[in-house]
Design an enzyme around this catalytic site. Structure first.
Site, PDB file in Angstrom:
ATOM      1  N   ASP A  62       0.795  -1.113   0.055  1.00 20.94           N
ATOM      2  CA  ASP A  62      -0.130   0.062   0.102  1.00 20.94           C
ATOM      3  C   ASP A  62       0.819   1.090   0.162  1.00 20.94           C
ATOM      4  O   ASP A  62       1.595   1.523   1.017  1.00 20.94           O
ATOM      5  CB  ASP A  62      -1.039   0.006   1.139  1.00 20.94           C
ATOM      6  CG  ASP A  62      -1.732   1.285   1.282  1.00 20.94           C
ATOM      7  OD1 ASP A  62      -1.540   2.072   0.572  1.00 20.94           O
ATOM      8  OD2 ASP A  62      -2.641   1.295   2.170  1.00 20.94           O
ATOM      9  N   PHE A  94     -10.054  10.945  -9.108  1.00 20.65           N
ATOM     10  CA  PHE A  94     -11.703  11.294  -8.818  1.00 20.65           C
ATOM     11  C   PHE A  94     -12.466  11.349 -10.199  1.00 20.65           C
ATOM     12  O   PHE A  94     -11.623  11.782 -11.091  1.00 20.65           O
ATOM     13  CB  PHE A  94     -11.793  12.365  -8.080  1.00 20.65           C
ATOM     14  CG  PHE A  94     -11.701  12.304  -6.543  1.00 20.65           C
ATOM     15  CD1 PHE A  94     -12.582  11.975  -5.510  1.00 20.65           C
ATOM     16  CD2 PHE A  94     -10.047  12.470  -6.079  1.00 20.65           C
ATOM     17  CE1 PHE A  94     -12.334  11.844  -4.320  1.00 20.65           C
ATOM     18  CE2 PHE A  94      -9.817  12.296  -4.840  1.00 20.65           C
ATOM     19  CZ  PHE A  94     -10.850  11.942  -3.764  1.00 20.65           C
ATOM     20  N   LYS A  95     -13.354  10.723 -10.359  1.00 22.28           N
ATOM     21  CA  LYS A  95     -14.274  10.776 -11.527  1.00 22.28           C
ATOM     22  C   LYS A  95     -14.459  12.166 -11.706  1.00 22.28           C
ATOM     23  O   LYS A  95     -14.856  13.140 -10.727  1.00 22.28           O
ATOM     24  CB  LYS A  95     -15.441   9.915 -11.160  1.00 22.28           C
ATOM     25  CG  LYS A  95     -15.349   8.408 -11.100  1.00 22.28           C
ATOM     26  CD  LYS A  95     -14.814   7.948 -12.217  1.00 22.28           C
ATOM     27  CE  LYS A  95     -14.750   6.337 -12.300  1.00 22.28           C
ATOM     28  NZ  LYS A  95     -13.675   5.864 -12.847  1.00 22.28           N
ATOM     29  N   VAL A  96     -14.892  12.656 -12.902  1.00 20.15           N
ATOM     30  CA  VAL A  96     -15.134  14.081 -13.266  1.00 20.15           C
ATOM     31  C   VAL A  96     -16.252  14.667 -12.717  1.00 20.15           C
ATOM     32  O   VAL A  96     -16.366  15.791 -11.991  1.00 20.15           O
ATOM     33  CB  VAL A  96     -15.261  14.325 -14.813  1.00 20.15           C
ATOM     34  CG1 VAL A  96     -15.640  15.896 -15.160  1.00 20.15           C
ATOM     35  CG2 VAL A  96     -14.144  13.801 -15.549  1.00 20.15           C
ATOM     36  N   SER A 139       1.309  10.966 -16.737  1.00 18.17           N
ATOM     37  CA  SER A 139       0.297  11.119 -17.562  1.00 18.17           C
ATOM     38  C   SER A 139       0.411  12.494 -18.526  1.00 18.17           C
ATOM     39  O   SER A 139       0.944  13.365 -18.019  1.00 18.17           O
ATOM     40  CB  SER A 139      -0.996  11.323 -16.787  1.00 18.17           C
ATOM     41  OG  SER A 139      -2.171  11.554 -17.414  1.00 18.17           O
ATOM     42  N   TYR A 193      -5.692  15.772 -10.235  1.00 16.88           N
ATOM     43  CA  TYR A 193      -5.018  14.930 -10.928  1.00 16.88           C
ATOM     44  C   TYR A 193      -3.718  15.067 -11.685  1.00 16.88           C
ATOM     45  O   TYR A 193      -2.611  14.785 -11.763  1.00 16.88           O
ATOM     46  CB  TYR A 193      -5.972  13.750 -11.538  1.00 16.88           C
ATOM     47  CG  TYR A 193      -5.094  12.646 -12.446  1.00 16.88           C
ATOM     48  CD1 TYR A 193      -4.971  11.544 -11.614  1.00 16.88           C
ATOM     49  CD2 TYR A 193      -4.953  12.589 -13.868  1.00 16.88           C
ATOM     50  CE1 TYR A 193      -4.413  10.297 -12.269  1.00 16.88           C
ATOM     51  CE2 TYR A 193      -4.506  11.792 -14.392  1.00 16.88           C
ATOM     52  CZ  TYR A 193      -4.091  10.637 -13.739  1.00 16.88           C
ATOM     53  OH  TYR A 193      -3.590   9.568 -14.250  1.00 16.88           O
ATOM     54  N   VAL A 230      -6.508   4.918 -21.558  1.00 16.53           N
ATOM     55  CA  VAL A 230      -6.598   3.374 -21.563  1.00 16.53           C
ATOM     56  C   VAL A 230      -8.411   3.027 -20.613  1.00 16.53           C
ATOM     57  O   VAL A 230      -8.341   3.788 -19.849  1.00 16.53           O
ATOM     58  CB  VAL A 230      -5.460   2.741 -20.593  1.00 16.53           C
ATOM     59  CG1 VAL A 230      -5.659   1.149 -20.305  1.00 16.53           C
ATOM     60  CG2 VAL A 230      -4.195   3.126 -21.108  1.00 16.53           C
TER      61      VAL A 230
END
Length: 276
Positions: A62, A94-96, A139, A193, A230
């Protein structure tokens, strides 16, 4: 076991990390460790690859837990006398549409993606053997986020002399600025991010410089890369690449031949060095 080469992939029970382990099991001439926070999920992932006739090994890791990182360090040192390939893949996003307050997203995202990755490097880089390879999965979001920074911040992040301490200070400042809701005024982009991945890319540049200064004769190559967009839990089903395609650039860097003198300290996507 000191003569057996060993590769470790962080955060590899699913997604790109899992695909990287799969590729290394086929191409790397030694032991390949799949790691996961949750041993149950990790063992399940190992079993999946065993069904394909591959033989990964498992170790709990972790990256948010220093004790867990140190346990892996001690294991590798004792069993193998070091490490040949390290792929720092573990990360979160986190998701948008996530409604979590931005300051919380910033703190949580940087804790794992930047500070966790940095802790792994601090503990494991000293174990990397001569001719070893280190791949930090960043990224293209780091490039676009860099473009969204103030000119002053861009200069700092592009500097060839920025130190790790200065980088840590900047990453900490971003989190503090979001808590005070002044991050945009202070020249930061509106992406936790993206900023976390600026940290990973710049950290890689700093680490490569340090390796040149302190371990020049060891021929260790360290780079950051973007796997692309991806199809994973993180990016969702509309992404353009399969996990195996996303693994291509990290695996290419992990398996650079021992006589290669580069790339080193670079940021790559699609196996190509990108301008930072």
């Amino acid at each position: 076991m000191a003569n057996v080469p060993v590769a470790v992939v962080t955060g590899s029970n699913k997604g790109i990390g899992f695909a990287i382990v799969r590729a290394l099991c086929k191409q790397f001439p030694g032991d390949v460790y799949l790691t996961a926070r949750d041993p149950g999920r990790g063992q399940e992932a190992v079993a999946k690859l065993q069904e394909e006739g591959l033989h990964p090994l498992f170790h709990q890791l972790d990256i948010d837990d220093l004790q867990s990182i140190r346990a892996l360090h001690d294991f590798l040192k004792e069993k193998y006398g070091g490490l040949n390939v390290l792929v720092n893949n573990a990360g979160i996003a986190f998701k948008v549409r996530d409604t979590t307050p931005f300051a919380v997203q910033a703190e949580v995202t940087l804790k794992t993606n930047f500070f966790g990755t940095r802790n792994v490097c601090t503990e494991l880089l000293p174990l990397v053997k001569p001719y070893g390879k280190v791949v930090n999965v960043s990224s293209m979001a780091s490039s676009s986020a860099l473009g969204g920074c103030s000119r002053e911040l861009q200069e700092k992040f592009r500097s060839d002399t920025i130190t790790e301490d200065e980088l840590v200070e900047l990453m900490t400042k971003f989190v503090e600025d979001t808590k005070k809701s002044v991050h945009e005024k202070e020249g930061w982009p509106n992406t936790a991010y993206g900023v976390s991945k600026i940290g990973v890319t710049v950290l890689s540049r700093i680490q490569a410089r340090m390796l040149n200064e302190k371990r020049k004769g060891d021929h260790i190559l360290l780079n950051a890369c973007c796997p692309g967009w991806v199809r994973t839990d993180m990016a969702g089903p509309k992404a353009t690449k399969s996990p195996d395609e996303g693994a291509e650039t990290p695996v290419y860097l992990a398996l650079l031949p021992s006589d290669a003198d580069g790339p080193h300290g670079q940021f790559l996507s699609n196996k190509t060095v990108r301008t930072w």
